[in-house]
Design an enzyme around this catalytic site. Structure first.
Site, PDB file in Angstrom:
ATOM      1  N   ARG A  64       0.797  -0.990   0.011  1.00  0.00           N
ATOM      2  CA  ARG A  64      -0.304   0.150   0.175  1.00  0.00           C
ATOM      3  C   ARG A  64       0.648   1.375   0.160  1.00  0.00           C
ATOM      4  NH1 ARG A  64       1.510   2.342   4.791  1.00  0.00           N
ATOM      5  NH2 ARG A  64       0.109   3.609   4.634  1.00  0.00           N
ATOM      6  N   ALA A  66       0.645   5.428  -1.951  1.00  0.00           N
ATOM      7  CA  ALA A  66       1.248   5.148  -3.576  1.00  0.00           C
ATOM      8  C   ALA A  66       2.269   5.306  -3.946  1.00  0.00           C
ATOM      9  CB  ALA A  66       0.594   7.402  -3.360  1.00  0.00           C
ATOM     10  N   ASP A 253      -1.808  10.739  -1.885  1.00  0.00           N
ATOM     11  CA  ASP A 253      -2.199   9.646  -2.908  1.00  0.00           C
ATOM     12  C   ASP A 253      -2.590  10.620  -4.688  1.00  0.00           C
ATOM     13  OD1 ASP A 253      -2.621   8.903  -0.599  1.00  0.00           O
ATOM     14  OD2 ASP A 253      -2.976   7.108  -1.390  1.00  0.00           O
ATOM     15  N   LYS A 264      -5.539  10.115   2.840  1.00  0.00           N
ATOM     16  CA  LYS A 264      -6.881   9.368   3.755  1.00  0.00           C
ATOM     17  C   LYS A 264      -7.536   9.734   4.300  1.00  0.00           C
ATOM     18  CE  LYS A 264      -5.407   5.887   4.459  1.00  0.00           C
ATOM     19  NZ  LYS A 264      -6.675   4.654   3.051  1.00  0.00           N
TER      20      LYS A 264
END
Ligand SMILES: CSC[C@H]1O[C@H](OP(=O)(O)O)[C@H](O)[C@@H]1O
Length: 381
Positions: A64, A66, A253, A264
């Site tokens: 996980r 970006a 992201d 997030k």
């Protein structure tokens, strides 16, 4: 398919287990991932031998963050090519695995373009596979270099904004080596301050519902012997009110052309609190996270995740009485509906600065971001 490759936790693990690595055992090339859903209790590596296994790992957040998603996507294309699978099919499934982090599509696109280019000039499938792998390795290396440069730019900005050292920094989610080819983005800035003796406290938001802060940032801060304190997401406001936060450092992201920042969920409220309390709100992200093709925050697709991540507590990955491994512990009545966006969007006017490897953008404007993207392309070329 993915399988457990090695289990650490008895003190035998290497000093540093990389978040991702390419390996070529006798049975064929594999992509090895440190399974982030098992941290911090267990350090287990997943072995991916095809794109479907990697897509599942991405969707489950075993891998996980970006920048790392971009690297994983590129390696996923290389893996498909190396093992003789349909590369275009693999690339399409990989780039669609999660929608918000622009880096994933960028990484997949780079490896796919390298593969296509070799075929277009009459090269063999083997040569095309080698080109895809070389591009993935280049992206991996570039991201590590970007992390080092972001850390330097970010620390210089903290020192400029907060003279006197002893920075008390609040961070959200996880942005360290577990999301990067290097030491991360926002976390790398805090780590640089720590190494210079200028990090007085790292406040770590637990980051519900998947607890990337409690499980991963605390794990990385502990490994680096940083002064850190974990807090519930809803306790952040009281820290600001008590004057305990000197700056907020977060990742991203996707950053739209107007400077809107997708990150997030829970990031936007921190930006509002920071503005209200006159605290710098700093976004740290590589240029690969800038997306000139997305005009504004409303155009960013925010991933909506399954409700059970909210209605259940993430169960520890070791057997517990009455809880199957990997299952959740219900905390809401069965049948409860849940709202579970994985990200939210912060408008540019609430962002003090965006720190990239190419430098700092502040104030955040579409023009400044466009100029930085142009400068980055020139550097890349
Ligand atoms: C700097 S990339 C890390 C970034 O990714 C995280 O999302 P997720 O854990 O769902 O991959 C979060 O948005 C972090 O800021």
């Amino acid at each position: 398919m993915a399988d457990q490759y090695a289990r650490y936790g008895d003190g035998t693990r290497p000093a540093e287990i990389p978040a991702i690595r390419w390996d070529e055992p006798p049975e064929g090339p594999v992509l090895v991932l440190l399974d982030q859903t098992r941290l911090p209790a267990e350090e287990i590596e997943l072995v991916c031998t095809d794109a479907p296994a990697l897509v599942e790992a991405i969707r489950n957040l075993a891998v996980r963050g970006a920048p790392l998603l971009g690297i994983a996507g590129a390696y996923g294309v290389a893996l498909a090519a190396a093992r003789g699978f349909d590369v275009e099919e693999a690339a399409t499934s990989l780039e669609g695995a999660r929608p918000t982090a622009v880096n994933l599509a960028v990484g997949v696109g780079r490896a796919r373009a390298a593969h296509r280019a070799v075929l277009a000039r009459g090269g063999s499938e083997e040569q095309a596979a080698e080109a895809a792998l070389a591009e993935a390795r280049a992206l991996h290396r570039e991201d590590a270099e970007a992390s080092t440069r972001m850390a330097a730019h970010g620390l210089a900005l903290l020192d400029e904004l907060l003279p006197g050292g002893g920075h008390r920094v609040l961070t959200h989610c996880n942005t360290g080596a577990l999301v990067s080819g290097g030491e991360g983005t926002a976390f790398a800035v805090a780590l640089a301050a720590h190494r210079k003796g200028r990090l007085r406290r790292l406040w770590v938001d637990e980051t519900r519902p998947l607890l990337q802060g409690a499980r991963l940032t605390a794990y990385e801060a502990a490994r680096n012997e940083m002064a850190y304190t974990l807090l519930t997401d809803n306790a952040a406001g009281s820290l600001f009110a008590a004057g305990e936060v000197d700056a907020v450092l977060v990742g991203a992201d996707r950053i739209a052309a107007d400077g809107s920042v997708a990150n997030k969920v829970g990031t936007y409220p921190l930006a509002v609190l920071a503005r209200y309390h006159h605290v710098p709100f700093i976004v740290v992200a590589p240029v690969t996270t800038l997306d000139p093709g997305t005009p504004d925050g409303a155009s960013i697709e925010v991933e909506q995740r399954a409700g059970h991540e909210v209605t259940e507590i993430v169960a520890p990955q070791v057997p517990m009485a009455g809880v199957e491994v990997g299952g959740g512990i219900p905390v809401a009545p069965l049948g409860t509906q849940a709202y579970n966006p994985a990200f939210d969007v912060t408008p540019p006017e609430l962002v003090t600065a965006i720190v990239t490897e190419e430098g700092v953008v502040s104030p955040v404007t579409a023009e400044a971001l466009a100029e930085l993207c142009d400068r980055s392309r020139q550097v890349t070329i």
